[in-house]
Design a protein around this motif. Structure first.
Motif: not given
Length: 134
Positions: A66-76
């Motif tokens: 969830d980009p709105y949760a403040g987490d970074s995008a996971p790497y594949p």
């Protein structure tokens, strides 16, 4: 004697040139590239899922986030780039994780491997409407 010295140098030069030309003629030709890499890109659609290839080689997974949760995008994770013989036709399947769906199926699909850049991509979205259905 000096009258024949120039002829000797010329003969030596001709023999050297012929030997060089003969050596060049026996050099093995460059080999054609027999394999090339294929990369699978999983999107930033915020959903999770896996793209696999047939023949086997690509098995690339991304987790939902969830980009709105403040987490970074996971790497594949897994194998997202693999080598295949040039001329091979590679087909792809995309499987969404629970809570996600395939928003944009693998594109292009299939891919015929060529020398140079080869790719496919897929977009997974969460079922909660965070991204719109394609």
């Amino acid at each position: 004697m000096s009258k024949y010295r120039n002829r000797a140098w010329r003969a030596t030069g001709v023999i050297t040139a012929l030997a060089t030309a003969a050596a060049i003629g026996f050099v093995a030709p460059a080999q054609a590239q027999s394999t090339a890499q294929l990369s699978a890109y999983v999107s930033d659609g915020w959903g999770g899922g896996t793209i696999t290839s047939n023949p086997a080689g690509i098995n690339c997974h991304t987790s939902a986030w969830d980009p709105y949760a403040g987490d970074s995008a996971p790497y594949p994770t897994g194998t997202c780039t693999a080598s295949f013989p040039v001329g091979t036709t590679v087909h792809f399947s995309a499987t969404a994780d629970a809570g996600s769906h395939v928003n944009i199926p693998p594109d292009p699909n299939p891919v015929t491997i060529r020398v140079g850049y080869n790719y496919t991509g897929v977009v997974f979205c969460p079922n909660d409407g965070l991204c719109s259905a394609g």
